[in-house]
Design an enzyme around this catalytic site. Structure first.
Site, PDB file in Angstrom:
ATOM      1  N   TYR A  53      50.260 -40.477  -6.347  1.00 13.13           N
ATOM      2  CA  TYR A  53      50.640 -40.219  -7.739  1.00 13.13           C
ATOM      3  C   TYR A  53      49.887 -39.027  -8.323  1.00 13.13           C
ATOM      4  O   TYR A  53      50.416 -38.285  -9.141  1.00 13.13           O
ATOM      5  CB  TYR A  53      50.479 -41.484  -8.592  1.00 13.13           C
ATOM      6  CG  TYR A  53      51.649 -42.428  -8.403  1.00 13.13           C
ATOM      7  CD1 TYR A  53      52.861 -42.187  -9.043  1.00 13.13           C
ATOM      8  CD2 TYR A  53      51.565 -43.511  -7.552  1.00 13.13           C
ATOM      9  CE1 TYR A  53      53.949 -43.022  -8.859  1.00 13.13           C
ATOM     10  CE2 TYR A  53      52.652 -44.353  -7.357  1.00 13.13           C
ATOM     11  CZ  TYR A  53      53.844 -44.102  -8.009  1.00 13.13           C
ATOM     12  OH  TYR A  53      54.924 -44.917  -7.807  1.00 13.13           O
ATOM     13  N   VAL A  89      59.525 -39.805 -14.340  1.00 16.39           N
ATOM     14  CA  VAL A  89      58.177 -40.038 -14.860  1.00 16.39           C
ATOM     15  C   VAL A  89      57.491 -38.712 -15.184  1.00 16.39           C
ATOM     16  O   VAL A  89      56.312 -38.690 -15.533  1.00 16.39           O
ATOM     17  CB  VAL A  89      57.341 -40.884 -13.871  1.00 16.39           C
ATOM     18  CG1 VAL A  89      57.910 -42.298 -13.769  1.00 16.39           C
ATOM     19  CG2 VAL A  89      57.281 -40.246 -12.480  1.00 16.39           C
ATOM     20  N   HIS A 105      61.161 -45.659 -16.742  1.00 11.33           N
ATOM     21  CA  HIS A 105      60.258 -45.978 -15.626  1.00 11.33           C
ATOM     22  C   HIS A 105      58.824 -45.509 -15.886  1.00 11.33           C
ATOM     23  O   HIS A 105      58.075 -45.275 -14.946  1.00 11.33           O
ATOM     24  CB  HIS A 105      60.804 -45.397 -14.314  1.00 11.33           C
ATOM     25  CG  HIS A 105      62.071 -46.075 -13.855  1.00 11.33           C
ATOM     26  ND1 HIS A 105      62.909 -45.572 -12.888  1.00 11.33           N
ATOM     27  CD2 HIS A 105      62.642 -47.251 -14.259  1.00 11.33           C
ATOM     28  CE1 HIS A 105      63.936 -46.402 -12.702  1.00 11.33           C
ATOM     29  NE2 HIS A 105      63.800 -47.409 -13.531  1.00 11.33           N
ATOM     30  N   CYS A 113      44.059 -49.332 -16.676  1.00 10.79           N
ATOM     31  CA  CYS A 113      43.405 -50.275 -15.766  1.00 10.79           C
ATOM     32  C   CYS A 113      44.415 -51.317 -15.296  1.00 10.79           C
ATOM     33  O   CYS A 113      45.146 -51.902 -16.104  1.00 10.79           O
ATOM     34  CB  CYS A 113      42.230 -50.940 -16.479  1.00 10.79           C
ATOM     35  SG  CYS A 113      41.496 -52.263 -15.492  1.00 10.79           S
TER      36      CYS A 113
HETATM   37  P1  OAD Z   1      67.332 -40.452  -6.415  1.00 15.27           P
HETATM   38  O1  OAD Z   1      66.361 -39.666  -5.620  1.00 15.27           O
HETATM   39  O2  OAD Z   1      67.768 -41.779  -5.927  1.00 15.27           O
HETATM   40  O3  OAD Z   1      68.676 -39.628  -6.587  1.00 15.27           O
HETATM   41  C1  OAD Z   1      68.675 -38.286  -6.954  1.00 15.27           C
HETATM   42  C2  OAD Z   1      70.094 -37.880  -7.260  1.00 15.27           C
HETATM   43  O4  OAD Z   1      70.064 -36.538  -7.695  1.00 15.27           O
HETATM   44  C3  OAD Z   1      71.047 -37.917  -6.053  1.00 15.27           C
HETATM   45  O5  OAD Z   1      72.263 -38.542  -6.421  1.00 15.27           O
HETATM   46  C4  OAD Z   1      71.287 -36.434  -5.742  1.00 15.27           C
HETATM   47  O6  OAD Z   1      72.595 -36.180  -5.249  1.00 15.27           O
HETATM   48  C5  OAD Z   1      71.115 -35.814  -7.102  1.00 15.27           C
HETATM   49  N1  OAD Z   1      70.703 -34.404  -7.098  1.00 15.27           N
HETATM   50  C6  OAD Z   1      69.966 -33.736  -6.186  1.00 15.27           C
HETATM   51  N2  OAD Z   1      69.774 -32.465  -6.562  1.00 15.27           N
HETATM   52  C7  OAD Z   1      70.397 -32.326  -7.767  1.00 15.27           C
HETATM   53  C8  OAD Z   1      70.542 -31.264  -8.698  1.00 15.27           C
HETATM   54  N3  OAD Z   1      69.995 -30.048  -8.485  1.00 15.27           N
HETATM   55  N4  OAD Z   1      71.234 -31.484  -9.834  1.00 15.27           N
HETATM   56  C9  OAD Z   1      71.792 -32.704 -10.079  1.00 15.27           C
HETATM   57  N5  OAD Z   1      71.684 -33.748  -9.249  1.00 15.27           N
HETATM   58  C10 OAD Z   1      70.989 -33.570  -8.104  1.00 15.27           C
HETATM   59  O7  OAD Z   1      66.735 -40.515  -7.874  1.00 15.27           O
HETATM   60  P2  OAD Z   1      67.008 -41.534  -9.053  1.00 15.27           P
HETATM   61  O8  OAD Z   1      68.447 -41.923  -9.114  1.00 15.27           O
HETATM   62  O9  OAD Z   1      66.373 -40.957 -10.248  1.00 15.27           O
HETATM   63  O10 OAD Z   1      62.264 -45.629  -9.520  1.00 15.27           O
HETATM   64  O11 OAD Z   1      66.173 -42.766  -8.587  1.00 15.27           O
HETATM   65  C11 OAD Z   1      66.114 -43.852  -9.427  1.00 15.27           C
HETATM   66  C12 OAD Z   1      64.791 -44.521  -9.317  1.00 15.27           C
HETATM   67  O12 OAD Z   1      64.562 -44.883  -7.965  1.00 15.27           O
HETATM   68  C13 OAD Z   1      63.589 -43.661  -9.670  1.00 15.27           C
HETATM   69  O13 OAD Z   1      63.307 -43.638 -11.035  1.00 15.27           O
HETATM   70  C14 OAD Z   1      62.511 -44.342  -8.918  1.00 15.27           C
HETATM   71  C15 OAD Z   1      63.264 -44.419  -7.616  1.00 15.27           C
HETATM   72  O14 OAD Z   1      62.729 -45.030  -6.570  1.00 15.27           O
HETATM   73  C16 OAD Z   1      61.046 -46.128  -9.521  1.00 15.27           C
HETATM   74  O15 OAD Z   1      60.088 -45.528  -9.096  1.00 15.27           O
HETATM   75  C17 OAD Z   1      60.983 -47.493 -10.129  1.00 15.27           C
END
Ligand code: OAD
Length: 239
Positions: A53, A89, A105, A113
């Site tokens: 992180y 985040v 998130h 802590c």
């Molecule tokens: P993901 O990494 O699952 O998905 C990213 C998305 O962004 C995919 O659908 C890609 O196709 C798309 N993408 C990639 N490049 C892009 C660009 N330049 N413009 C637009 N879209 C693009 O990320 P999240 O959906 O945010 O949770 O993931 C959801 C949650 O899962 C996160 O907040 C995190 C993760 O594990 C926690 O940590 C609880």
């Protein structure tokens, strides 16, 4: 017009922040981001998790908002009531000038802590970040109040979302005239359930994502392009 944006990691991809499902590099190459983002990962190996992180916080600090973040803030400046519900985040929406940002998130910049919840200023996750490059394992600092380890202020898998943020997100989806879903795979609940709230009210849903996602099926319009270009389409149309 009241426009709600639901954003995910793809929103920040053009700022150089890897998405969750991108392969990691360097020290982190052997690890899956999802497996580092759990209470169990922190319990089993706090130094690995805290170091990861810290590395992400360093990367975000060096990054800049991209055309997508800036375009969303610009839509608000042009008179729209814009709310951003983000799963990210990072603080790139805020640094781009968006004022109404809900972090479902949590935040990389709000460590506390693990045991007693105490937070301190300055946030120890920021200490010496300039020197962090590839990242390193690093024991989390100990809480001065109880001796417990500091943890990042993010929501891990298996943890509840912050209640206020979740309420605000739902209220935004109940009030918007247009929902734009940007750069999320739509796989992680409960965030992925939010677009259905807008759809149920007959609100138009536009998705910006270069590929199909778990929410594509309920979007009336799919802009198959990166966030920066997609937000520009909206600026041209509604600006
Ligand atoms: P993901 O990494 O699952 O998905 C990213 C998305 O962004 C995919 O659908 C890609 O196709 C798309 N993408 C990639 N490049 C892009 C660009 N330049 N413009 C637009 N879209 C693009 O990320 P999240 O959906 O945010 O949770 O993931 C959801 C949650 O899962 C996160 O907040 C995190 C993760 O594990 C926690 O940590 C609880």
């Amino acid at each position: 017009m009241r426009i709600t944006f639901l954003t995910g990691a793809g929103m920040s991809a053009e700022s150089g922040i890897p998405t969750f499902r991108d392969a990691l590099t360097g020290l982190w190459a052997r690890y899956d981001a999802e497996r580092l983002a759990t209470p169990g990962a922190f319990r089993n190996d706090p130094a690995l998790c805290w170091g990861w992180y810290r590395w992400r916080a360093a990367m975000v600090q060096r990054a800049h908002p991209n055309a997508g973040h800036l375009g969303i803030a610009e839509l608000a400046r042009r008179g729209h009531a814009v709310e951003v519900i983000t799963q990210n985040v990072d603080d790139l929406h805020e640094r781009a000038g968006s004022h109404e940002v809900v972090h479902l998130h949590g935040s990389l910049f709000a460590s506390r802590c693990l045991d007693c919840g105490t937070a301190v200023v300055p946030d120890p996750i920021l200490a010496g970040l300039d020197a962090l490059d590839a990242g390193a394992r690093e024991a989390p600092p100990a809480c001065a109040a109880c001796g417990g380890p500091f943890r990042p202020g993010v929501v891990w898998f298996g943890e509840a979302l912050p209640e206020a943020a979740w309420q605000q997100a739902q209220a935004s989806l109940e009030a918007c005239d247009l929902l734009v879903v940007v750069g999320t795979s739509g796989l992680v609940q409960p965030a992925a359930s939010l677009p259905a709230l807008a759809q149920a009210r007959g609100v138009r849903v536009i998705e910006i994502n270069p590929v199909d996602s778990g929410v594509s099926a309920l979007a009336q319009e799919r802009l198959r392009m990166p966030a920066g270009a997609g937000v520009q389409v909206l600026l041209d149309r509604f600006g």
